[in-house]
Design an enzyme around this catalytic site. Structure first.
Site, mmCIF file in Angstrom:
data_model
loop_
_atom_site.group_PDB
_atom_site.id
_atom_site.type_symbol
_atom_site.label_atom_id
_atom_site.label_comp_id
_atom_site.label_asym_id
_atom_site.label_seq_id
_atom_site.Cartn_x
_atom_site.Cartn_y
_atom_site.Cartn_z
ATOM 1 N N CYS A 4 0.850 -1.284 -0.018
ATOM 2 C CA CYS A 4 -0.016 0.095 0.021
ATOM 3 C C CYS A 4 0.900 1.346 0.004
ATOM 4 O O CYS A 4 1.832 1.238 0.740
ATOM 5 C CB CYS A 4 -0.990 -0.274 1.178
ATOM 6 S SG CYS A 4 -1.707 1.417 1.567
ATOM 7 N N CYS A 10 1.292 5.350 7.741
ATOM 8 C CA CYS A 10 -0.118 4.900 8.180
ATOM 9 C C CYS A 10 0.422 3.639 9.261
ATOM 10 O O CYS A 10 1.130 2.773 8.765
ATOM 11 C CB CYS A 10 -0.927 4.195 7.411
ATOM 12 S SG CYS A 10 -2.414 3.379 8.075
ATOM 13 N N CYS A 13 -1.308 -1.571 8.890
ATOM 14 C CA CYS A 13 -0.868 -2.783 8.577
ATOM 15 C C CYS A 13 0.449 -2.915 8.890
ATOM 16 O O CYS A 13 1.527 -2.870 7.954
ATOM 17 C CB CYS A 13 -1.228 -2.905 7.047
ATOM 18 S SG CYS A 13 -3.066 -2.578 6.607
ATOM 19 N N CYS A 93 -6.517 2.941 0.825
ATOM 20 C CA CYS A 93 -6.318 1.840 1.726
ATOM 21 C C CYS A 93 -7.070 0.712 1.002
ATOM 22 O O CYS A 93 -7.998 0.554 0.496
ATOM 23 C CB CYS A 93 -7.309 2.076 2.733
ATOM 24 S SG CYS A 93 -7.316 0.833 4.289
ATOM 25 N N GLU A 269 -24.413 -7.439 28.713
ATOM 26 C CA GLU A 269 -23.374 -6.699 27.902
ATOM 27 C C GLU A 269 -23.622 -5.238 29.066
ATOM 28 O O GLU A 269 -24.523 -4.839 29.323
ATOM 29 C CB GLU A 269 -24.065 -6.488 26.813
ATOM 30 C CG GLU A 269 -23.450 -5.248 25.993
ATOM 31 C CD GLU A 269 -21.793 -5.541 25.865
ATOM 32 O OE1 GLU A 269 -21.031 -4.360 26.100
ATOM 33 O OE2 GLU A 269 -21.030 -6.488 25.724
ATOM 34 N N ASP A 314 -17.167 -13.688 25.691
ATOM 35 C CA ASP A 314 -16.496 -12.897 24.452
ATOM 36 C C ASP A 314 -16.010 -11.666 24.803
ATOM 37 O O ASP A 314 -16.718 -10.697 24.416
ATOM 38 C CB ASP A 314 -17.682 -12.843 23.169
ATOM 39 C CG ASP A 314 -16.860 -12.337 22.022
ATOM 40 O OD1 ASP A 314 -15.711 -12.139 21.769
ATOM 41 O OD2 ASP A 314 -17.793 -12.275 20.877
ATOM 42 N N CYS A 341 -10.317 -11.639 21.524
ATOM 43 C CA CYS A 341 -9.716 -10.843 20.567
ATOM 44 C C CYS A 341 -8.386 -10.423 21.001
ATOM 45 O O CYS A 341 -7.796 -9.616 20.092
ATOM 46 C CB CYS A 341 -10.815 -9.933 20.282
ATOM 47 S SG CYS A 341 -11.091 -8.704 21.464
#
Length: 389
Positions: A4, A10, A13, A93, A269, A314, A341
């Site tokens: 990119c 940036c 990534c 992007c 939640e 989660d 995550c």
């Protein structure tokens, strides 16, 4: 795909230029390293699975107005790596649908033509703050939300015409303006104005319909997360007739997928807006056997009368606090499915749960965010001795 053009500045990534198979392999090894560092004993590591799409997989972007060099021309995009005050315009992007790049360019041009100034983090002066674009992967619906202060008049009608005049592959369903006069850098909504269309888009996942409002959390890589969820739910034995807790349930995607199979699914939640969205979506899907409760997991667990047969967690990136984990393990359920995550906090939580009578049966990693540092995991834990009964 070639590297990119924004890669030099940036910070998004970090794995650009590394062959994709190698990226996946590196992430899998990092998960094992983090588990080993916390002495987590895993009966079976099931490897790591790559993303179905390596490019154009993100369905949401939150861009910031600013400048890359002090007093330079206005930019719109992402924070520069290593320099928080600098913003890089990312109009090519590769992680987003090409429509996002078209909209970003047009919005920046519109603001420059109107000579609008960006909101300065230090002086707290200026009009333009953020641009948020969201897309329904399965429905091809687009939502455009411009975030401004209220300090200067903003040409709302002209902005709508600018967005409507663009040649896009997806269908524009709403143009919004969020007024944010908060001093912090975070996007805060003092007022949400629907300039045209509606303030939500529709998405389909796990065979269910979801109405995703302007600020609702929703999974970022739909194709990848659908596979992750399906595999996570398959880990639960004899799920029919069971009561399942889905803790840290967000907008209730997993809770509702569970409700298609179980006797009762209960989602908990902290974010009230997410719970309201979950209730709306459960009604939309005609599900009568799921409930959603708003509040901190640690507090809410004391007030649920039905005891769980299985627990799914989660949590956000910070993981689960030990005081909440203590309550979770105290239920003594035979199976806990942990969707993570953040492998680092996952390892810390698993170490704690091992000390309190649970063993890690399987760990599988998923690269749902190619080119970036992020890795997801699904873990099946069982109560020690439960498989001997």
């Amino acid at each position: 795909m070639e590297i990119c053009k924004h890669d030099q500045f940036c910070g998004g990534c970090i794995h650009q230029g590394i062959p994709y198979e190698k990226q996946v392999e590196m992430k899998g090894k990092e998960v094992i390293r983090l588990l080993d560092a916390k002495d987590v004993v895993c009966e079976k590591f099931l490897g790591i699975e790559g993303s179905p799409k390596q490019y154009a997989y993100r369905n949401k972007m939150e861009y910031t107005f600013g400048d890359q060099v002090k007093d330079g021309e206005m930019t719109l995009g992402m924070h520069q790596k290593g320099r928080f005050m600098s913003i890089v315009t990312v109009d090519e992007c590769q992680l987003v649908d090409p429509d996002f790049n078209i909209i970003l360019k047009a919005v920046l041009e519109f603001c420059n033509q109107h000579e609008y100034k960006f909101y300065h983090k230090k002086s707290h002066e200026g009009l333009m703050r953020n641009l948020i674009i969201r897309k329904g992967e399965r429905t091809k619906e687009l939502l455009v939300n411009i975030v401004t202060s209220s300090q200067v008049e903003f040409d709302e009608q002209g902005f709508v015409e600018c967005i409507q005049g663009l040649k896009l592959d997806n269908e524009l369903v709403g143009v919004l303006r969020t007024i944010n006069d908060g001093l912090s850098d975070a996007v805060y909504c003092d007022e949400l104005k629907i300039l045209w269309g509606r303030d939500y888009y529709m998405e389909k996942i796990m065979g269910l319909d979801f109405k995703v409002s302007a600020f609702s959390f929703f999974q970022t890589n739909i194709e990848a997360v659908e596979r992750l969820y399906a595999e996570a739910l398959e880990l639960i034995e004899n799920v029919e007739g069971k009561t399942v807790y889905d803790l840290f349930c967000g907008t209730g995607t997993i809770t509702q997928a569970l409700a298609l199979k179980v006797k009762m699914a209960i989602g908990v939640e902290l974010v009230e807006e997410a719970v309201e969205a979950a209730k709306v979506n459960a009604e939309l899907n005609g599900l009568k056997n799921c409930r959603f409760l708003a509040g901190d997991v640690f507090d809410v667990l004391d007030h649920i009368e039905e005891k769980p047969d299985v627990i799914v967690v989660d949590p956000p990136r910070v993981g689960i606090q030990n005081k909440a984990l203590s309550k979770i393990v105290d239920y003594g359920v035979n199976q806990i499915v942990y969707i993570s995550c953040n492998p680092k906090t996952l390892a810390e939580n698993l170490q704690f749960m091992q000390l309190y009578g649970y063993e890690v049966k399987t760990v599988k990693a998923y690269d749902n965010f190619p080119m970036t540092k992020h890795t997801e995991c699904v873990v099946l834990m069982t109560k020690c001795g439960s498989d001997k009964k």
